[in-house]
Design a protein around this motif. Structure first.
Motif, PDB file in Angstrom:
ATOM      1  N   TYR A   1      36.123  18.311  45.410  1.00 49.23           N
ATOM      2  CA  TYR A   1      35.656  19.260  46.425  1.00 49.23           C
ATOM      3  C   TYR A   1      36.304  18.960  47.777  1.00 49.23           C
ATOM      4  O   TYR A   1      36.757  19.865  48.482  1.00 49.23           O
ATOM      5  CB  TYR A   1      34.127  19.190  46.529  1.00 49.23           C
ATOM      6  CG  TYR A   1      33.557  20.056  47.619  1.00 49.23           C
ATOM      7  CD1 TYR A   1      33.350  21.414  47.418  1.00 49.23           C
ATOM      8  CD2 TYR A   1      33.229  19.503  48.864  1.00 49.23           C
ATOM      9  CE1 TYR A   1      32.834  22.223  48.429  1.00 49.23           C
ATOM     10  CE2 TYR A   1      32.709  20.294  49.874  1.00 49.23           C
ATOM     11  CZ  TYR A   1      32.511  21.653  49.653  1.00 49.23           C
ATOM     12  OH  TYR A   1      31.999  22.440  50.656  1.00 49.23           O
ATOM     13  N   LYS A   2      36.359  17.673  48.149  1.00 48.71           N
ATOM     14  CA  LYS A   2      36.984  17.295  49.409  1.00 48.71           C
ATOM     15  C   LYS A   2      38.476  17.630  49.399  1.00 48.71           C
ATOM     16  O   LYS A   2      39.026  18.109  50.397  1.00 48.71           O
ATOM     17  CB  LYS A   2      36.791  15.797  49.665  1.00 48.71           C
ATOM     18  CG  LYS A   2      35.360  15.376  49.907  1.00 48.71           C
ATOM     19  CD  LYS A   2      34.876  15.734  51.288  1.00 48.71           C
ATOM     20  CE  LYS A   2      35.484  14.845  52.341  1.00 48.71           C
ATOM     21  NZ  LYS A   2      34.920  15.103  53.687  1.00 48.71           N
ATOM     22  N   ALA A   3      39.130  17.384  48.271  1.00 49.55           N
ATOM     23  CA  ALA A   3      40.555  17.686  48.155  1.00 49.55           C
ATOM     24  C   ALA A   3      40.806  19.174  48.286  1.00 49.55           C
ATOM     25  O   ALA A   3      41.765  19.611  48.940  1.00 49.55           O
ATOM     26  CB  ALA A   3      41.086  17.162  46.820  1.00 49.55           C
ATOM     27  N   MET A   4      39.950  19.984  47.672  1.00 52.31           N
ATOM     28  CA  MET A   4      40.080  21.437  47.781  1.00 52.31           C
ATOM     29  C   MET A   4      39.946  21.882  49.236  1.00 52.31           C
ATOM     30  O   MET A   4      40.711  22.721  49.726  1.00 52.31           O
ATOM     31  CB  MET A   4      39.015  22.128  46.935  1.00 52.31           C
ATOM     32  CG  MET A   4      39.033  23.653  47.029  1.00 52.31           C
ATOM     33  SD  MET A   4      37.517  24.406  46.383  1.00 52.31           S
ATOM     34  CE  MET A   4      36.325  23.881  47.630  1.00 52.31           C
ATOM     35  N   ALA A   5      38.985  21.299  49.961  1.00 55.88           N
ATOM     36  CA  ALA A   5      38.777  21.679  51.356  1.00 55.88           C
ATOM     37  C   ALA A   5      39.996  21.337  52.213  1.00 55.88           C
ATOM     38  O   ALA A   5      40.418  22.128  53.067  1.00 55.88           O
ATOM     39  CB  ALA A   5      37.528  20.986  51.904  1.00 55.88           C
TER      40      ALA A   5
END
Length: 283
Positions: free
Chosen positions: A56-60
């Motif tokens: 999720y952090k990588a996507m953001a």
């Protein structure tokens, strides 16, 4: 879920920007594997780096890069634990690689001999090209990927439709049309780079006429005429095209060394650093 390789190929064919995310290091008791990859576009995620809060952090981060138009490769180190919702410690290092984002939006006015030599070169670069002329018959039957043909009897009107920060190349069949296009481009003033085909004599004539119209001489100095790199000599259409493409590449490489929002402001010093061509350019 689509394989990241096929997804990347499909997005690049469509000219859609994306970010390739790779786990390049993992330490600790985590279930992730170094080398895992996923592709993030504005709308979708393809493949996975293991799910969870780290993904999720990588996507953001990837979406933030897409929104800003960043061209810079980025490394991020994540300490696993409470901050990422993990029960165990460890470290993941992720590599973020922008893909498919155009380095330049280019408008080529004129579908004559030099235009037909230049546009395929520009299309092979990470650029989007608007190719504009009033004469439909001058365009080749097949256009390269990334090139949009625009036929308009009022060619000058197309200047208003260009994205801010465009690279503008004027090489039409008519000197008066070249002058009107030059005036319209300079009036907007928000271009990253502007090149006009022609000799030093043509430049002097245009400078005089633009001065009579009230244009600021400092603004007119941003016009590259003759355009292209002096080191790339010759009068054949392909030789002129290579010279002009080389200057475009030099300019966008310099511009994208800075933050995306600074493109327009960096164009003038880049042009000043480039050598003025010593040859006349054939029409």
């Amino acid at each position: 879920m689509n394989n990241w390789i096929s997804a990347l190929a499909e997005l690049q064919t469509q000219g859609e920007a994306c970010v390739l995310v790779t786990i390049i290091e993992e330490r600790g008791s985590t279930p992730r594997n170094a080398g895992s990859k996923m592709v993030v576009s504005a709308e979708r995620i393809y493949d996975t780096i293991g799910g969870g809060h780290l993904e999720y952090k990588a996507m953001a981060i990837a979406r933030e890069m897409l929104d800003s138009g960043s061209q810079q490769t980025r490394l991020e180190r994540f300490s696993l634990g409470a901050s990422l919702g993990q029960c165990c410690g460890g470290v993941n290092v992720l590599l973020f690689e922008p893909m498919g984002q155009p380095h330049a939006q280019i408008a080529v006015f004129g579908a004559g001999h030099v235009g037909r030599a230049l546009v395929p070169l520009l299309a092979s670069l990470p650029c989007r090209v608007r190719w504009i002329d009033s004469r439909d018959a001058e365009f080749p039957a097949q256009l390269p990927e990334g090139v949009t043909k625009i036929v308009n009897e009022e060619v000058v009107d197309e200047v208003d439709n260009l994205p801010a920060g465009s690279y503008c190349i004027v090489m039409t069949h008519n000197h008066q049309l070249d002058l009107e296009l030059t005036a319209a481009i300079l009036k907007r003033g928000d271009f990253t780079w502007f090149g006009l085909i022609g000799s030093k004599t043509k430049r002097a004539k245009f400078e005089h006429r633009l001065r009579d119209r009230g244009f600021d001489p400092a603004l007119v100095q941003r016009m590259r005429c003759p355009m292209g790199l002096a080191e790339v000599k010759g009068k054949l259409p392909i030789e002129i095209a290579v010279s002009v493409a080389a200057e475009v590449i030099a300019t966008y490489n310099a511009c994208f060394g800075m933050e995306s929002g600074e493109q327009g402001s960096s164009a003038e010093p880049v042009a000043k650093l480039l050598p003025v061509s010593r040859r006349s350019q054939a029409q």
